[in-house]
Design an enzyme around this catalytic site. Structure first.
Site, PDB file in Angstrom:
ATOM      1  N   ILE A  56      44.726  51.840  50.168  1.00  0.00           N
ATOM      2  CA  ILE A  56      44.833  51.173  48.858  1.00  0.00           C
ATOM      3  C   ILE A  56      44.928  49.567  49.574  1.00  0.00           C
ATOM      4  O   ILE A  56      45.767  49.052  50.182  1.00  0.00           O
ATOM      5  CB  ILE A  56      45.958  51.229  47.674  1.00  0.00           C
ATOM      6  CG1 ILE A  56      45.952  50.310  46.647  1.00  0.00           C
ATOM      7  CG2 ILE A  56      47.451  51.212  48.403  1.00  0.00           C
ATOM      8  CD1 ILE A  56      47.134  50.658  45.563  1.00  0.00           C
ATOM      9  N   SER A  57      43.924  48.894  48.709  1.00  0.00           N
ATOM     10  CA  SER A  57      43.866  47.470  49.290  1.00  0.00           C
ATOM     11  C   SER A  57      44.825  46.567  49.070  1.00  0.00           C
ATOM     12  O   SER A  57      45.927  46.810  48.067  1.00  0.00           O
ATOM     13  CB  SER A  57      42.515  46.826  48.792  1.00  0.00           C
ATOM     14  OG  SER A  57      41.488  47.433  49.382  1.00  0.00           O
TER      15      SER A  57
END
EC number: 2.1.1.77
Length: 216
Positions: A65-66
């Site tokens: 997840i960025s």
């Protein structure tokens, strides 16, 4: 209000947004979108205590997840207008798609990892987010559904896929991290005419690689 999104979570998000402002994110619409998305619900329970740190975290299938700063930065570069038709290449956890939807745009999102595709197809609607989901090869985009006002690529690409360029409207913007696997340069490509494109760069980032084909 989602009972799993407590006042404590909202307070942590507020602090995250303040941190993003300090790091240079100025677009209030983007900051407001991030303040509304319950990032902890996109992460495995073991990582919930890290949900509002400005860091990337694993989500399975070799993906992450960025980092919220990266999500905010890419979203700012898109220069979104209400009701823009946006293609997201790499659904991943669904967090970036949720931020885009909070910006009032129409989101078409494509994922090559079946495990993530199936997971996010359930998760996002449960949280009140309804993009159009596709399982497929991000390098090819979605020619049947184009052209798009904006395209965002959420993985590091070794080159700019020609198919994505062709799916941009004239005046449209493609935001893509370009480069080898260890580091990429955030690149914005604007389609100036049928055959002409303008390119600008915005610093270095690190993304998981954009892979071809699909994976079961």
């Amino acid at each position: 209000m989602n009972p799993l999104d407590t006042l404590r979570h909202q307070g942590l998000r507020k602090r995250l947004v303040e941190g993003l402002k300090i790091k240079g994110i100025k677009d209030e619409k983007v900051l407001n979108a991030i303040s509304r998305v319950p990032r902890h619900l996109f992460m495995d329970s073991g990582f919930i205590q890290f949900a509002y740190k400005d860091q990337a975290f694993p989500i399975g299938a070799g993906q992450t997840i960025s980092q919220p700063y990266t999500v905010a930065f890419q979203t700012c570069l898109l220069q979104l207008k209400p009701h823009d038709k946006v293609l997201e290449v790499g659904t991943g956890s669904g967090y970036q798609a949720a931020v885009l939807l909070e910006m009032g745009v129409n989101v078409f999102t494509i994922e090559r990892q079946r495990e993530l595709y199936l997971k996010v197809q359930q998760l996002l609607p449960q949280l009140g987010y309804f993009p159009k989901f596709f399982y497929g090869d991000g390098y090819k985009g979605l020619p049947t559904y184009g052209p798009f006002d904006k395209i965002i690529v959420t993985a590091g690409a070794p080159f700019i896929p020609e198919d994505l360029l062709q799916q941009l409207v004239i005046g449209g913007r493609l935001v893509i991290p370009l480069g080898p696997t260890d580091q990429q340069i955030m690149t914005v490509v604007t389609r100036v005419s049928e055959i002409e494109y303008k390119k600008e760069t915005h610093g270095t980032f690190v993304f998981v690689p954009l892979l071809k084909g699909t994976e079961q």
